[in-house]
Design a protein around this motif. Structure first.
Motif, PDB file in Angstrom:
ATOM      1  N   SER A 150      44.951   4.882  37.523  1.00 37.62           N
ATOM      2  CA  SER A 150      45.151   5.667  36.295  1.00 37.62           C
ATOM      3  C   SER A 150      44.262   6.902  36.288  1.00 37.62           C
ATOM      4  O   SER A 150      44.700   7.995  35.916  1.00 37.62           O
ATOM      5  CB  SER A 150      44.867   4.808  35.059  1.00 37.62           C
ATOM      6  OG  SER A 150      45.807   3.768  34.947  1.00 37.62           O
ATOM      7  N   ALA A 151      43.006   6.728  36.697  1.00 39.98           N
ATOM      8  CA  ALA A 151      42.086   7.870  36.765  1.00 39.98           C
ATOM      9  C   ALA A 151      42.566   8.893  37.791  1.00 39.98           C
ATOM     10  O   ALA A 151      42.493  10.108  37.552  1.00 39.98           O
ATOM     11  CB  ALA A 151      40.680   7.392  37.101  1.00 39.98           C
ATOM     12  N   ALA A 152      43.067   8.419  38.927  1.00 38.05           N
ATOM     13  CA  ALA A 152      43.569   9.338  39.951  1.00 38.05           C
ATOM     14  C   ALA A 152      44.777  10.113  39.441  1.00 38.05           C
ATOM     15  O   ALA A 152      44.891  11.323  39.670  1.00 38.05           O
ATOM     16  CB  ALA A 152      43.921   8.554  41.222  1.00 38.05           C
ATOM     17  N   ALA A 153      45.677   9.433  38.735  1.00 38.06           N
ATOM     18  CA  ALA A 153      46.845  10.122  38.162  1.00 38.06           C
ATOM     19  C   ALA A 153      46.405  11.172  37.151  1.00 38.06           C
ATOM     20  O   ALA A 153      46.949  12.281  37.114  1.00 38.06           O
ATOM     21  CB  ALA A 153      47.777   9.105  37.510  1.00 38.06           C
ATOM     22  N   THR A 154      45.396  10.842  36.354  1.00 39.38           N
ATOM     23  CA  THR A 154      44.870  11.798  35.381  1.00 39.38           C
ATOM     24  C   THR A 154      44.242  12.996  36.084  1.00 39.38           C
ATOM     25  O   THR A 154      44.430  14.145  35.654  1.00 39.38           O
ATOM     26  CB  THR A 154      43.848  11.111  34.453  1.00 39.38           C
ATOM     27  OG1 THR A 154      44.531  10.079  33.733  1.00 39.38           O
ATOM     28  CG2 THR A 154      43.220  12.091  33.486  1.00 39.38           C
ATOM     29  N   ALA A 155      43.519  12.747  37.164  1.00 34.75           N
ATOM     30  CA  ALA A 155      42.907  13.845  37.927  1.00 34.75           C
ATOM     31  C   ALA A 155      43.977  14.806  38.438  1.00 34.75           C
ATOM     32  O   ALA A 155      43.847  16.038  38.311  1.00 34.75           O
ATOM     33  CB  ALA A 155      42.091  13.288  39.092  1.00 34.75           C
ATOM     34  N   ILE A 156      45.063  14.250  38.981  1.00 35.02           N
ATOM     35  CA  ILE A 156      46.157  15.076  39.498  1.00 35.02           C
ATOM     36  C   ILE A 156      46.824  15.852  38.363  1.00 35.02           C
ATOM     37  O   ILE A 156      47.095  17.048  38.483  1.00 35.02           O
ATOM     38  CB  ILE A 156      47.189  14.203  40.250  1.00 35.02           C
ATOM     39  CG1 ILE A 156      46.563  13.572  41.495  1.00 35.02           C
ATOM     40  CG2 ILE A 156      48.443  15.001  40.600  1.00 35.02           C
ATOM     41  CD1 ILE A 156      46.098  14.545  42.548  1.00 35.02           C
TER      42      ILE A 156
END
Length: 191
Positions: A150-156
């Motif tokens: 979820s954090a990685a998707a938010t970063a992208i």
């Protein structure tokens, strides 16, 4: 690794999705029929439906393929690599592949209210496949994997919004992804 039949299927899906996107961009989503897409792609309507259950799915075909490919790449990363670095490396590579067609797809989705919710659903399905691959590769528990993906998707997402907001200079896109991943790096560096 996907077999020849699956790679061929993915290639045909990608081609149909590209043709559909071009038509949606030119005419608007609501003004394009499945017959229009099939005719432009040189296939029958029946063939179209072998690859996509509905016209809307042609818009999201790339999301499904992307999720599958990212999951496959995560599985193939070095065993000792921390999960966050793994996600960063694989997703950074995917961001580097984003082209004008991907931006056009996002514009079609954003301009078609019925597609926005479906897009989020498809992305969540892809994130689920990515999370499964990360859990299998790292042995992390479901909560940790959910949090990291979820954090990685938010970063992208944040990097993409900032990139568009600042004019979309090509050389800035990956820098923004790196900045987002650096700022969100988990407190536990091994995660």
């Amino acid at each position: 690794m996907a077999g020849l039949r699956e790679r061929t299927r993915r290639a045909v899906q990608a081609e149909l999705a590209a043709v559909a996107l071009e038509l949606f961009t030119e005419r608007g989503f609501d003004d394009v029929t499945v017959d229009d897409i099939a005719r432009a792609a040189g296939v029958s309507k029946r063939s179209f439906f072998r690859y996509f259950p509905a016209k809307e799915d042609a818009v999201f075909g790339g999301v499904r393929l992307m999720g599958d490919d990212i999951a496959e790449q995560i599985t193939g990363r070095p065993a000792g690599e921390p999960a966050w670095e793994c996600l960063h490396a694989v997703l950074r590579e995917w961001v580097a592949r984003i082209d004008a067609g991907s931006r056009a797809a996002l514009r079609v989705i954003e301009s078609t209210p019925a597609l926005r919710a479906r897009f989020q659903q498809k992305r969540e399905e892809a994130r689920g496949r990515i999370a499964e691959a990360l859990a299998e590769r790292t042995g992390l528990d479901a909560f940790a994997v959910d949090l990291l993906t979820s954090a990685a998707a938010t970063a992208i997402d944040c990097a993409a919004r900032e990139w568009l907001r600042t004019g979309g200079a090509e050389d800035e896109r990956l820098k923004l992804v790196d900045t987002a991943f650096d700022r969100l790096r988990p407190a536990c560096a091994g995660s």
